[in-house]
Design an enzyme around this catalytic site. Sequence first.
Site, PDB file in Angstrom:
ATOM      1  N   ASN A  13      54.892  21.891   4.483  1.00 47.09           N
ATOM      2  CA  ASN A  13      54.845  23.087   3.633  1.00 47.09           C
ATOM      3  C   ASN A  13      54.062  24.130   4.417  1.00 47.09           C
ATOM      4  O   ASN A  13      52.842  24.071   4.490  1.00 47.09           O
ATOM      5  CB  ASN A  13      54.145  22.750   2.308  1.00 47.09           C
ATOM      6  CG  ASN A  13      53.908  23.993   1.458  1.00 47.09           C
ATOM      7  OD1 ASN A  13      54.487  25.044   1.706  1.00 47.09           O
ATOM      8  ND2 ASN A  13      53.055  23.848   0.448  1.00 47.09           N
ATOM      9  N   TRP A  14      54.789  25.050   5.014  1.00 46.54           N
ATOM     10  CA  TRP A  14      54.133  26.047   5.874  1.00 46.54           C
ATOM     11  C   TRP A  14      53.350  27.082   5.075  1.00 46.54           C
ATOM     12  O   TRP A  14      52.565  27.838   5.640  1.00 46.54           O
ATOM     13  CB  TRP A  14      55.183  26.772   6.719  1.00 46.54           C
ATOM     14  CG  TRP A  14      55.668  25.990   7.910  1.00 46.54           C
ATOM     15  CD1 TRP A  14      55.257  24.745   8.310  1.00 46.54           C
ATOM     16  CD2 TRP A  14      56.636  26.419   8.871  1.00 46.54           C
ATOM     17  NE1 TRP A  14      55.912  24.380   9.454  1.00 46.54           N
ATOM     18  CE2 TRP A  14      56.765  25.390   9.822  1.00 46.54           C
ATOM     19  CE3 TRP A  14      57.414  27.566   9.023  1.00 46.54           C
ATOM     20  CZ2 TRP A  14      57.627  25.470  10.914  1.00 46.54           C
ATOM     21  CZ3 TRP A  14      58.284  27.654  10.110  1.00 46.54           C
ATOM     22  CH2 TRP A  14      58.385  26.622  11.042  1.00 46.54           C
ATOM     23  N   LYS A  15      53.593  27.176   3.776  1.00 47.62           N
ATOM     24  CA  LYS A  15      52.944  28.200   2.945  1.00 47.62           C
ATOM     25  C   LYS A  15      53.215  29.588   3.546  1.00 47.62           C
ATOM     26  O   LYS A  15      54.268  29.797   4.135  1.00 47.62           O
ATOM     27  CB  LYS A  15      51.451  27.902   2.791  1.00 47.62           C
ATOM     28  CG  LYS A  15      51.226  26.446   2.363  1.00 47.62           C
ATOM     29  CD  LYS A  15      49.836  26.111   1.971  1.00 47.62           C
ATOM     30  CE  LYS A  15      49.770  24.643   1.565  1.00 47.62           C
ATOM     31  NZ  LYS A  15      48.471  24.236   1.069  1.00 47.62           N
ATOM     32  N   HIS A  99      54.208  23.934  -6.884  1.00 42.85           N
ATOM     33  CA  HIS A  99      53.039  23.705  -6.035  1.00 42.85           C
ATOM     34  C   HIS A  99      51.777  24.214  -6.735  1.00 42.85           C
ATOM     35  O   HIS A  99      51.825  25.217  -7.445  1.00 42.85           O
ATOM     36  CB  HIS A  99      53.229  24.412  -4.686  1.00 42.85           C
ATOM     37  CG  HIS A  99      52.186  24.009  -3.702  1.00 42.85           C
ATOM     38  ND1 HIS A  99      50.957  24.620  -3.672  1.00 42.85           N
ATOM     39  CD2 HIS A  99      52.159  23.039  -2.764  1.00 42.85           C
ATOM     40  CE1 HIS A  99      50.222  24.031  -2.723  1.00 42.85           C
ATOM     41  NE2 HIS A  99      50.934  23.075  -2.158  1.00 42.85           N
ATOM     42  N   GLU A 101      49.362  25.879  -5.757  1.00 47.47           N
ATOM     43  CA  GLU A 101      49.024  27.288  -5.484  1.00 47.47           C
ATOM     44  C   GLU A 101      49.860  28.227  -6.348  1.00 47.47           C
ATOM     45  O   GLU A 101      49.392  29.288  -6.757  1.00 47.47           O
ATOM     46  CB  GLU A 101      49.202  27.588  -3.980  1.00 47.47           C
ATOM     47  CG  GLU A 101      48.058  26.987  -3.170  1.00 47.47           C
ATOM     48  CD  GLU A 101      48.431  26.528  -1.776  1.00 47.47           C
ATOM     49  OE1 GLU A 101      49.445  26.997  -1.230  1.00 47.47           O
ATOM     50  OE2 GLU A 101      47.704  25.671  -1.227  1.00 47.47           O
ATOM     51  N   GLU A 171      49.994  15.607  -5.714  1.00 48.22           N
ATOM     52  CA  GLU A 171      49.046  16.374  -4.918  1.00 48.22           C
ATOM     53  C   GLU A 171      47.788  16.652  -5.736  1.00 48.22           C
ATOM     54  O   GLU A 171      47.745  17.614  -6.515  1.00 48.22           O
ATOM     55  CB  GLU A 171      49.673  17.705  -4.491  1.00 48.22           C
ATOM     56  CG  GLU A 171      50.869  17.539  -3.582  1.00 48.22           C
ATOM     57  CD  GLU A 171      51.026  18.728  -2.640  1.00 48.22           C
ATOM     58  OE1 GLU A 171      51.076  18.495  -1.427  1.00 48.22           O
ATOM     59  OE2 GLU A 171      51.065  19.867  -3.117  1.00 48.22           O
ATOM     60  N   GLY A 177      44.154  21.426   1.194  1.00 46.57           N
ATOM     61  CA  GLY A 177      43.533  22.404   2.086  1.00 46.57           C
ATOM     62  C   GLY A 177      42.025  22.301   2.172  1.00 46.57           C
ATOM     63  O   GLY A 177      41.356  23.183   2.690  1.00 46.57           O
ATOM     64  N   SER A 217      45.710  17.259   2.362  1.00 43.13           N
ATOM     65  CA  SER A 217      44.983  16.958   3.600  1.00 43.13           C
ATOM     66  C   SER A 217      45.496  15.706   4.309  1.00 43.13           C
ATOM     67  O   SER A 217      44.724  14.984   4.937  1.00 43.13           O
ATOM     68  CB  SER A 217      43.476  16.866   3.341  1.00 43.13           C
ATOM     69  OG  SER A 217      42.987  18.112   2.853  1.00 43.13           O
ATOM     70  N   GLY A 238      50.595  20.338   4.437  1.00 38.35           N
ATOM     71  CA  GLY A 238      50.353  21.761   4.639  1.00 38.35           C
ATOM     72  C   GLY A 238      49.842  22.026   6.043  1.00 38.35           C
ATOM     73  O   GLY A 238      50.614  22.131   7.002  1.00 38.35           O
ATOM     74  N   GLY A 239      48.532  22.121   6.172  1.00 40.90           N
ATOM     75  CA  GLY A 239      47.887  22.502   7.430  1.00 40.90           C
ATOM     76  C   GLY A 239      48.443  21.799   8.659  1.00 40.90           C
ATOM     77  O   GLY A 239      48.776  22.456   9.660  1.00 40.90           O
TER      78      GLY A 239
END
Length: 255
Positions: A13-15, A99, A101, A171, A177, A217, A238-239
């Site tokens: 998930n590149w966001k 998600h 966010e 999640e 994150g 994470s 993500g990251g």
Amino acid sequence: MDKKLRKVIIAGNWKMNMTPCEAEEAVKKTAALTEGKDGCEVVLCVPFIDIPAAVNAAKGTNVKIGAQNVHFEEKGAFTGEVSAKMLVESGIEYVIVGHSERRQYFGETDETVNKRTKAALNAGLKVIMCLGEVLEERQAGITSEIVSMQTKLDLAGISDELIKNVIIAYEPVWAIGTGLTATPDQAEEVCCLIRKVVEGLYGKETADGMTIQYGGSMNDKNAADLLGKYNVDGGLIGGASLVPEKFASIVEAAQ
Ligand code: PGA
């Protein structure tokens, strides 16, 4: 059911990261590093604007391109939104819905998550449906109540046929994150609970066959332990998905 019979999906998930040029390069690099890793499905969920570049770069490789959101209406006066049909026509196979966010910053609720999920499924997309508790809920000891409720509300009214295209990503919001990862046992416990709730709604065969991911994470160091758990069938990353080498290590761990 043998865990090996379930489809393992490692999704990035590149966001809101990567311009179209950067996306092209990152998809090519990820594809080269994960070539022949057929033990899992490799998906990169990119910003809308990156979709043409990413889909083009992924052609002929084992990387599938996904989107990060979708609107529930087919078309109309919804400024800034993108429909499921638009995604399908652009070569998208997967879409993330719900998600944390989106829930935290953009007013997404279980009701809108459910509507978006239905619209995406009806258009033929596969949905990575995200849910999970916030820190206060975990500390209050109500994680199972929250996650069960979200699972039921988010899946409300989805048919026995369309549920086959739903992947649930557990999640825990406190792990996203933050560098704080759920322990493999914590991830297993909640993914197992989600499977039980799905069993109550759709029966054992459907629940046993469902891909349930962990996200929060996940990285090249902890992936093997998390993915080794019976009820964890992949990851939403993500990251670490922004660095092709790290993401490829997670794909390797899933083999
Ligand atoms: P993270 O993000 O891996 O950076 O924690 C996961 C996600 O938001 O899906």
